[in-house]
Design an enzyme around this catalytic site. Structure first.
Site, PDB file in Angstrom:
ATOM      1  CG  HIS A 103      18.367 -14.527  59.019  1.00 12.42           C
ATOM      2  ND1 HIS A 103      17.406 -13.567  59.214  1.00 12.42           N
ATOM      3  CD2 HIS A 103      18.550 -15.120  60.239  1.00 12.42           C
ATOM      4  CE1 HIS A 103      17.008 -13.580  60.482  1.00 12.42           C
ATOM      5  NE2 HIS A 103      17.701 -14.502  61.122  1.00 12.42           N
ATOM      6  CG  ASP A 130      17.696  -6.669  55.552  1.00 20.33           C
ATOM      7  OD1 ASP A 130      18.321  -6.467  56.600  1.00 20.33           O
ATOM      8  OD2 ASP A 130      17.040  -7.701  55.333  1.00 20.33           O
ATOM      9  CG  HIS A 184       9.891  -9.872  55.529  1.00 24.08           C
ATOM     10  ND1 HIS A 184       9.235 -10.733  56.382  1.00 24.08           N
ATOM     11  CD2 HIS A 184      11.027  -9.489  56.179  1.00 24.08           C
ATOM     12  CE1 HIS A 184       9.924 -10.859  57.493  1.00 24.08           C
ATOM     13  NE2 HIS A 184      11.020 -10.120  57.396  1.00 24.08           N
TER      14      HIS A 184
END
Length: 378
Positions: A222, A315, A261
């Site tokens: 996460h 990210d 994702h």
């Protein structure tokens, strides 16, 4: 879905209705309460987005000023929190320090059990204001430096960089970090948000629910992915090492962190925005190596994984952007929490307003009825 079906990871299951966020993974759309993330990144501020998430509308000038004043007033830490940070510095990771600080704030708040909407918004603003101070204080202390006091003349994001580095950020740095905060503020029913809602559904207080969310965000699948991206790029080192490093990683069956994702089947719009900002920052940064290497890695993976729905997520570029802002990698995930606190608390406002205890079922697959045998006969 029948009673005999297990939705592993709750994939495809709607666990709540929300007015906060809409994601279209096929189109690559991210909408905060009706506003497209591209518009918010171009025109808004983190404080405005916080107000939007807590009130489902943008503020007028007076309301924005009131919120800014409130956040400034709540920035200083309680004495107990400051003393404990000095005691634990160097012994635990920053994410744990952030979690502990939230628990301390709850323990010291005599109104923590007041779950009225007005008091919950007070708590939401307090946590939003204090998280940057906690992280900056912890980082300074572990360097053997005294904490830098917050400045009332700086906005939320710029003030964090000031407290962290002891240097006022320039206009570009402040804007890039503020947009990064906006991009991380909310993302519908992710794992940490759901964790917070489960805790709140018992009518536990907001502080406890946020501590639960922080513990969930800490996991590498996460929020921990952004630090993992930094470690990957750091391990690769140079463009020449990309093929061998990626091949070895894939041969071990490991994931390329920052790629792919659960929701987006195209490029994460937040990654598109961060890449653009990264180019602006890299043009004037002396520390652009990781950003340039990230671009090369992205291009190699695009060729290697051609035809597969695996694209950069938020990210992937946040790691190198934060590096150029002088932020150490073990603060990447705590900064994620520092932004997501607005989305978490907004979802909690919805949960407390129409609460139902979260209590799902589990499909039993164990042994059938068995006769108990006394220990002497086993």
């Amino acid at each position: 879905m029948t009673s005999e079906t297990v939705a592993r990871g709750l994939e495809g299951v709607n666990v709540a209705a929300t007015k906060l966020c809409r994601i279209d993974g096929q189109k690559g759309e991210l909408i905060y309460s009706g506003y497209d993330i591209y518009d918010l990144a171009d025109h808004s501020t983190f404080e405005e987005v916080a107000f939007l998430l807590w009130n489902l509308r943008l503020p007028n000038a007076a309301e924005l000023t009131a919120l800014q004043d409130n956040l400034r007033a709540e920035r200083p830490l309680p004495d107990l929190a400051s003393r404990i940070l000095r005691e634990i510095v160097g012994q635990i990771r920053p994410m744990r320090a952030l979690e502990m600080s939230v628990i301390i704030s709850g323990a010291l708040d005599p109104q923590s059990s007041d779950l009225t909407n007005a008091q919950l918004k007070v708590t939401a603003a307090r946590l939003t204001a204090r998280m940057p101070t906690v992280l900056a204080t912890y980082h300074r202390l572990r360097q053997g430096l005294e904490p830098v006091a917050p400045r009332d003349d700086l906005g939320h994001s710029a003030n964090f960089l000031w407290m962290l580095n002891g240097r006022e950020p320039n206009e570009l740095e402040a804007r890039v970090f503020d947009v990064a905060m906006i991009l991380h503020a909310e993302h519908e029913m992710n794992a940490s948000t759901f964790s917070a809602l489960v805790t709140a559904s018992t009518l536990s207080d907001m502080y406890s629910a946020i501590a639960s969310a922080i513990g969930t965000l800490k996991g590498p699948l996460h929020g921990g992915a952004n630090e993992a991206v930094y470690k990957l790029v750091d391990a690769i080192g140079t463009e020449q090492n990309i093929p061998s490093h990626v091949e070895a990683l894939l041969a071990r069956g490991e994931r390329v962190m920052g790629i792919g994702h659960r929701v987006y089947k195209t490029t994460d719009p937040r990654a598109i925005i961060l890449e653009k900002l990264g180019h602006e920052l890299a043009a004037v940064s002396a520390d652009r190596k990781y950003f340039d290497l990230s671009l090369k890695l992205r291009d190699y993976l695009a060729r290697k994984l051609e035809g597969k729905p695996l694209y950069p997520n938020v990210d992937f570029f946040s790691a190198s952007v934060y590096k150029m802002l002088g932020i150490p990698s073990d603060l990447y995930t705590p900064i994620f929490a520092m932004s997501r606190i607005t989305g978490w608390t907004a979802h909690l406002l919805e949960q407390y307003a129409d609460n139902r205890l979260v209590r799902p079922n589990a499909l039993y697959e164990g042994a059938g009825n068995r006769e108990y045998v006394a220990i002497a006969s086993r």
